[in-house]
Write an enzyme that holds these catalytic residues in place. Structure first.
Site, PDB file in Angstrom:
ATOM      1  N   LYS A 193     -36.131 -12.480 -25.146  1.00 32.43           N
ATOM      2  CA  LYS A 193     -36.488 -11.239 -25.601  1.00 32.43           C
ATOM      3  C   LYS A 193     -35.599 -10.689 -26.969  1.00 32.43           C
ATOM      4  O   LYS A 193     -34.932  -9.922 -25.595  1.00 32.43           O
ATOM      5  CB  LYS A 193     -37.606 -10.796 -25.302  1.00 32.43           C
ATOM      6  CG  LYS A 193     -38.481  -9.724 -26.436  1.00 32.43           C
ATOM      7  CD  LYS A 193     -38.879  -8.716 -25.942  1.00 32.43           C
ATOM      8  CE  LYS A 193     -39.640  -7.922 -27.260  1.00 32.43           C
ATOM      9  NZ  LYS A 193     -40.591  -6.907 -26.222  1.00 32.43           N
ATOM     10  N   LYS A 246     -37.854 -14.765 -28.147  1.00 33.05           N
ATOM     11  CA  LYS A 246     -38.643 -14.265 -29.222  1.00 33.05           C
ATOM     12  C   LYS A 246     -37.187 -13.617 -29.342  1.00 33.05           C
ATOM     13  O   LYS A 246     -36.366 -12.650 -28.720  1.00 33.05           O
ATOM     14  CB  LYS A 246     -39.592 -12.878 -28.610  1.00 33.05           C
ATOM     15  CG  LYS A 246     -40.446 -11.299 -29.646  1.00 33.05           C
ATOM     16  CD  LYS A 246     -41.119 -11.438 -29.348  1.00 33.05           C
ATOM     17  CE  LYS A 246     -41.221 -10.181 -30.010  1.00 33.05           C
ATOM     18  NZ  LYS A 246     -42.565  -8.966 -30.067  1.00 33.05           N
TER      19      LYS A 246
END
Length: 321
Positions: A193, A246
């Site tokens: 992320k 992400k």
């Protein structure tokens, strides 16, 4: 001229026959924002076409999603009360816990329920961990994440999705789930992320903007790729069943590298900023919206994603019908 590549593109039937990448509704996961402070549903200005839902309306929304044959939803909560440690996140009657129970009572196993596991929506400071003297504390945060994960499992969540980027959180959650008998609950770790500029609209949607500083000390540096592979490998070794990258579009290379290296399912989160850019451009007549949506989702799948979290999941399902 013996080789004419255009022969393989002559008409739609031939193009379909030789198509390398195919995307289906079964590849998609739909986010739902559940707001404990409202009684109906409320539009999200920065995400046109998306809403915050009350618990009751979120359950209705989940029914619609299941009827479109979308296999899963991922839940994000906006509580009535916030504090320094995000204690609303692990309340037995918390906003997400009640939503999980309601969806499972109505739909059972016909819809997978994924619960995002983080502190940022529940803390007064908006950070993903416990804060002391302006520093985000790693190990102290793990104790809270364990409580949150167990409360979601007890409520009936199929998958726990830690998104905080604290070191060691997968191991702590996996050990807690095993200890308490939740052997079949999966972990989908946000392993890679990045500290991205593409999260802006989500800040409004989830009401989790940091009160100070940013998240660079725990989310990943956008310049690094090998580090992402280390993060993914660690999470797999600690017990994660599924891996998430992400954002999606700026990190297609990470998705591809992860898919080639690891044998676990790899997913991608097509985030709020990616969604909002397309919606804004389409409103100005600058792009063909439906073709752009399709092309983006295909590109993420082509990079290697086994599943995609996307705000277009419902619309894509309707388009495919």
């Amino acid at each position: 001229m013996l080789v004419r590549m255009r022969r393989l593109r002559k008409n739609e039937k031939i193009r379909e026959l030789v198509r390398e990448t195919k995307i289906d509704v079964s590849d998609l996961i739909m986010p739902i924002f559940v707001d404990e402070n409202i009684k109906d549903k409320r539009p999200i200005n920065s995400l046109p076409g998306q809403y915050r839902f009350s618990v009751e309306k979120a359950i209705e929304e989940a029914k619609e999603i299941a009827n479109l044959n979308i296999p899963a939803v991922i839940l994000f909560g906006i509580p009535k009360e916030k504090d320094e440690i995000g204690s609303s996140a692990f309340k037995k009657d918390g906003v997400i816990q009640r939503t999980i129970r309601g969806i499972k009572e109505e739909l059972g196993d016909s819809l997978l329920v994924i619960a995002d596991c983080c502190l940022c929506e529940y803390t007064t400071h908006g950070h993903c961990g416990i804060v002391k003297d302006g520093k985000i504390l790693n190990d102290e945060t793990l104790k809270i994440l364990e409580k949150i994960a167990l409360s979601y499992a007890e409520a009936g969540a199929d998958i726990i999705a830690p998104s905080d980027m604290m070191d060691g959180r997968v191991r702590v959650i996996r050990e807690a789930l095993e200890r308490e008998g939740y052997h079949d609950v999966l972990i989908m770790s946000y392993s890679a992320k990045y500290c991205s500029s593409f999260y802006g609209p989500f800040r409004e949607a989830a009401d989790n903007k940091p009160a100070f500083g940013d998240r660079r000390s725990y989310q990943m540096d956008i310049h690094n790729a090998k580090e992402a592979l280390r993060e993914i490998e660690l999470d797999i070794n600690e017990g994660s069943d599924l891996i998430l990258v992400k954002p999606a579009l700026p990190y297609l290379d990470i998705i591809k590298m992860a898919k080639e290296r690891f044998l676990v399912p790899i997913g991608a989160y097509c985030v709020s900023g990616e969604y909002a850019m397309v919606e804004a451009a389409a409103r100005n007549g600058w792009i063909d919206r439906e073709r752009a949506i399709y092309e983006i989702l295909v590109s993420i799948k082509r990079a290697g994603a086994d599943f995609i979290i996307t705000y277009w999941a419902k619309e894509f399902a309707q388009m495919m019908r």
